[in-house]
Design a protein around this motif. Sequence first.
Motif, PDB file in Angstrom:
ATOM      1  N   GLY A 194      42.632  59.184  45.047  1.00 51.43           N
ATOM      2  CA  GLY A 194      42.280  59.158  43.711  1.00 51.43           C
ATOM      3  C   GLY A 194      40.701  58.176  43.780  1.00 51.43           C
ATOM      4  N   VAL A 195      40.914  57.150  44.520  1.00 50.23           N
ATOM      5  CA  VAL A 195      39.529  56.361  44.811  1.00 50.23           C
ATOM      6  C   VAL A 195      39.574  56.179  46.221  1.00 50.23           C
ATOM      7  N   LYS A 196      38.180  56.227  46.694  1.00 53.87           N
ATOM      8  CA  LYS A 196      38.188  55.992  48.151  1.00 53.87           C
ATOM      9  C   LYS A 196      36.841  55.183  48.126  1.00 53.87           C
ATOM     10  N   LEU A 197      36.791  54.050  48.856  1.00 54.97           N
ATOM     11  CA  LEU A 197      35.481  53.121  49.035  1.00 54.97           C
ATOM     12  C   LEU A 197      35.444  52.944  50.443  1.00 54.97           C
ATOM     13  N   ASP A 198      34.360  53.552  50.903  1.00 56.65           N
ATOM     14  CA  ASP A 198      34.199  53.416  52.515  1.00 56.65           C
ATOM     15  C   ASP A 198      32.919  52.903  52.734  1.00 56.65           C
ATOM     16  N   PHE A 199      32.917  51.487  53.134  1.00 55.58           N
ATOM     17  CA  PHE A 199      31.645  50.809  53.276  1.00 55.58           C
ATOM     18  C   PHE A 199      31.107  50.792  55.010  1.00 55.58           C
ATOM     19  N   HIS A 200      31.703  51.796  55.744  1.00 54.96           N
ATOM     20  CA  HIS A 200      31.570  51.517  56.974  1.00 54.96           C
ATOM     21  C   HIS A 200      30.102  51.673  57.641  1.00 54.96           C
ATOM     22  N   LYS A 201      29.095  52.162  56.943  1.00 59.54           N
ATOM     23  CA  LYS A 201      27.949  52.165  57.149  1.00 59.54           C
ATOM     24  C   LYS A 201      27.009  50.799  56.619  1.00 59.54           C
ATOM     25  N   LEU A 202      27.648  50.008  55.998  1.00 58.46           N
ATOM     26  CA  LEU A 202      27.221  48.869  55.610  1.00 58.46           C
ATOM     27  C   LEU A 202      27.307  47.730  56.289  1.00 58.46           C
ATOM     28  N   THR A 203      26.351  46.664  56.470  1.00 54.75           N
ATOM     29  CA  THR A 203      26.503  45.545  57.168  1.00 54.75           C
ATOM     30  C   THR A 203      26.121  44.277  56.593  1.00 54.75           C
ATOM     31  N   GLY A 204      26.220  43.109  57.383  1.00 53.41           N
ATOM     32  CA  GLY A 204      25.969  41.812  56.825  1.00 53.41           C
ATOM     33  C   GLY A 204      24.450  41.754  56.244  1.00 53.41           C
ATOM     34  N   LEU A 205      23.754  42.553  56.603  1.00 51.66           N
ATOM     35  CA  LEU A 205      22.229  42.680  56.159  1.00 51.66           C
ATOM     36  C   LEU A 205      22.018  43.337  54.721  1.00 51.66           C
ATOM     37  N   SER A 206      23.119  44.071  54.453  1.00 47.76           N
ATOM     38  CA  SER A 206      23.238  44.945  53.183  1.00 47.76           C
ATOM     39  C   SER A 206      23.542  44.004  51.840  1.00 47.76           C
ATOM     40  N   GLN A 207      23.245  44.388  50.676  1.00 52.18           N
ATOM     41  CA  GLN A 207      23.574  43.650  49.543  1.00 52.18           C
ATOM     42  C   GLN A 207      24.929  43.722  49.472  1.00 52.18           C
ATOM     43  N   PRO A 208      25.508  42.602  49.069  1.00 52.81           N
ATOM     44  CA  PRO A 208      26.908  42.064  48.845  1.00 52.81           C
ATOM     45  C   PRO A 208      27.516  43.127  47.854  1.00 52.81           C
ATOM     46  N   VAL A 209      28.412  43.858  48.189  1.00 52.21           N
ATOM     47  CA  VAL A 209      29.055  44.731  46.924  1.00 52.21           C
ATOM     48  C   VAL A 209      29.826  43.890  45.687  1.00 52.21           C
ATOM     49  N   SER A 210      29.815  44.451  44.665  1.00 54.10           N
ATOM     50  CA  SER A 210      30.568  43.986  43.762  1.00 54.10           C
ATOM     51  C   SER A 210      31.037  45.140  42.865  1.00 54.10           C
ATOM     52  N   ILE A 211      32.243  45.594  42.806  1.00 52.85           N
ATOM     53  CA  ILE A 211      32.877  46.562  42.401  1.00 52.85           C
ATOM     54  C   ILE A 211      34.042  46.153  41.506  1.00 52.85           C
ATOM     55  N   VAL A 212      34.377  46.674  40.349  1.00 50.39           N
ATOM     56  CA  VAL A 212      35.684  46.274  39.560  1.00 50.39           C
ATOM     57  C   VAL A 212      36.132  47.593  38.914  1.00 50.39           C
ATOM     58  N   PHE A 213      37.572  47.702  39.026  1.00 47.68           N
ATOM     59  CA  PHE A 213      38.509  48.615  38.297  1.00 47.68           C
ATOM     60  C   PHE A 213      39.156  48.123  37.276  1.00 47.68           C
ATOM     61  N   MET A 214      39.077  48.234  35.898  1.00 44.89           N
ATOM     62  CA  MET A 214      39.772  47.687  34.896  1.00 44.89           C
ATOM     63  C   MET A 214      40.718  48.734  34.097  1.00 44.89           C
ATOM     64  N   ARG A 215      42.038  48.487  34.159  1.00 44.27           N
ATOM     65  CA  ARG A 215      42.782  49.546  33.191  1.00 44.27           C
ATOM     66  C   ARG A 215      42.362  50.967  33.903  1.00 44.27           C
ATOM     67  N   CYS A 216      42.494  51.256  34.953  1.00 41.91           N
ATOM     68  CA  CYS A 216      42.508  52.622  35.525  1.00 41.91           C
ATOM     69  C   CYS A 216      43.717  53.012  36.072  1.00 41.91           C
ATOM     70  N   GLU A 217      43.888  54.470  36.251  1.00 36.49           N
ATOM     71  CA  GLU A 217      45.099  54.962  36.830  1.00 36.49           C
ATOM     72  C   GLU A 217      44.513  55.915  37.894  1.00 36.49           C
ATOM     73  N   MET A 218      45.165  56.009  38.841  1.00 34.83           N
ATOM     74  CA  MET A 218      45.085  56.764  40.053  1.00 34.83           C
ATOM     75  C   MET A 218      46.562  57.271  40.449  1.00 34.83           C
ATOM     76  N   LYS A 219      47.005  58.432  39.921  1.00 38.80           N
ATOM     77  CA  LYS A 219      48.027  59.044  40.124  1.00 38.80           C
ATOM     78  C   LYS A 219      48.143  60.721  40.341  1.00 38.80           C
ATOM     79  N   ASN A 220      49.248  61.082  41.158  1.00 33.04           N
ATOM     80  CA  ASN A 220      49.501  62.341  41.814  1.00 33.04           C
ATOM     81  C   ASN A 220      48.291  62.783  42.581  1.00 33.04           C
ATOM     82  N   ASN A 221      47.982  62.107  43.274  1.00 33.24           N
ATOM     83  CA  ASN A 221      46.785  62.722  44.036  1.00 33.24           C
ATOM     84  C   ASN A 221      47.404  63.274  45.381  1.00 33.24           C
ATOM     85  N   SER A 222      47.520  64.510  45.710  1.00 29.83           N
ATOM     86  CA  SER A 222      48.292  65.066  46.488  1.00 29.83           C
ATOM     87  C   SER A 222      48.155  65.112  47.990  1.00 29.83           C
ATOM     88  N   GLY A 223      47.152  64.689  48.323  1.00 28.22           N
ATOM     89  CA  GLY A 223      46.584  64.837  49.931  1.00 28.22           C
ATOM     90  C   GLY A 223      46.502  63.508  50.553  1.00 28.22           C
TER      91      GLY A 223
END
Length: 397
Positions: free
Chosen positions: A218-247
């Motif tokens: 449903g939601v994939k957050l993949d930061f494996h290419k970021l480092t401590g020199l990258s800008q800090p991430v800031s991400i919010v999910f509010m009142r969202c739904e992730m349902k019935n993702n089949s794989g």
Amino acid sequence: RTVFASDFGYDEEDSTACLQRVLDSGAQRVIIDRMDGPWITRPLFITNSNVTVLLEDGVVLMAKRGSFKGVSDCLVTVKGASNVFLGSDGHAVLEMRKADYCDPGKGYAPAEWRCALSLQSSQDVTVRNLTLKSSGGDGVYVKGMKNVVLENLVSIDNHRQGMSPIGVEGMSVRNCVFNDTVGTAPQSGVDMEPNSASDAFTDVVYEDCTFNGNAGYGVKLDFHKLTGLSQPVSIVFMRCEMKNNSGNSGVFVVGGSQTVYGDAGPVTGSILFEDCTVAGNANGAVRVSNLVEGGVTLAFRNCTFDARGMSASADEGFSLSEVFRNSGRFEDYVCEMIEQIKLWFYSLLVMSVVLTGKAPYKKVVTYQYVKDENGEEFHKSGGNSLECQDVANKASA
């Protein structure tokens, strides 16, 4: 000034020239008016700043059959512009021909970048009231953007992702649908995955969105290419739904890769899910990988996780440790059958004490099997089961 696309012509077989001329006209307000049929077009580009591109209610921009042979040909691209509005006062459609692009007999090179809408290297862009469907890549692709608003979008039946943000500083996504992605991996509702350590995800907020029925996450957050020199991430999910993702799982978070960040350390910042529902996904509710101390934090507030129906091997790669460590939430009681004392109750207790120094629950509530007159447990396979309604009718208060 305001100009109408039909003033520049309309060709029911190919209106690309007409549409591109009106987009390049320099008018501050461009209206793509509704015709008897769809506007058939090859790739279109919005490069002018300070422009409103308004599709009348019911307008369909349809990818021309046999075109889009380039592996990164997109239906509409906004690039190098600022202060752009693209959308409809009602609702309009950007539609591609995914089935053709996936058909070896149609002469298309295999690709995952034929997007319905590509937003690149621009700022102050608003997209509203559009359906983005059946692309050969993503419904929406976002890279190198600043100050983006996506509102009332329906991104469905796309080949790679409902949306792929590669890098964005300031993005509000409201009341959008990212469903039914199927084609090529990751096949997710949204996959936020940078190309390099210089890409940023700051001040990103999803509100009242759905990420359902996708063939991957449903939601994939993949930061494996970021480092401590990258800008800090800031991400919010509010009142969202992730349902019935089949794989895969409803949510998958990858914090970083030590082989990438090395001495620079992991990327920092925060990810928050609040008032979200994650349920009915094939490989469980949440999967977490490589969240390390001093790196990005992950928190869940007032969320519902329902992993019923997950596949038997779905616990591989799933870790509650980061959820415990980042949520700080401890329950009043835990309830299951008495056999869970040495199973689930025990694993929860050990993991929480090791990671937080506290028990994850205050009380344990258990129940026992009901047995028949011969001391045997009730089982359908044993032929001695009872119907719940019959028991309730006879024994309930």
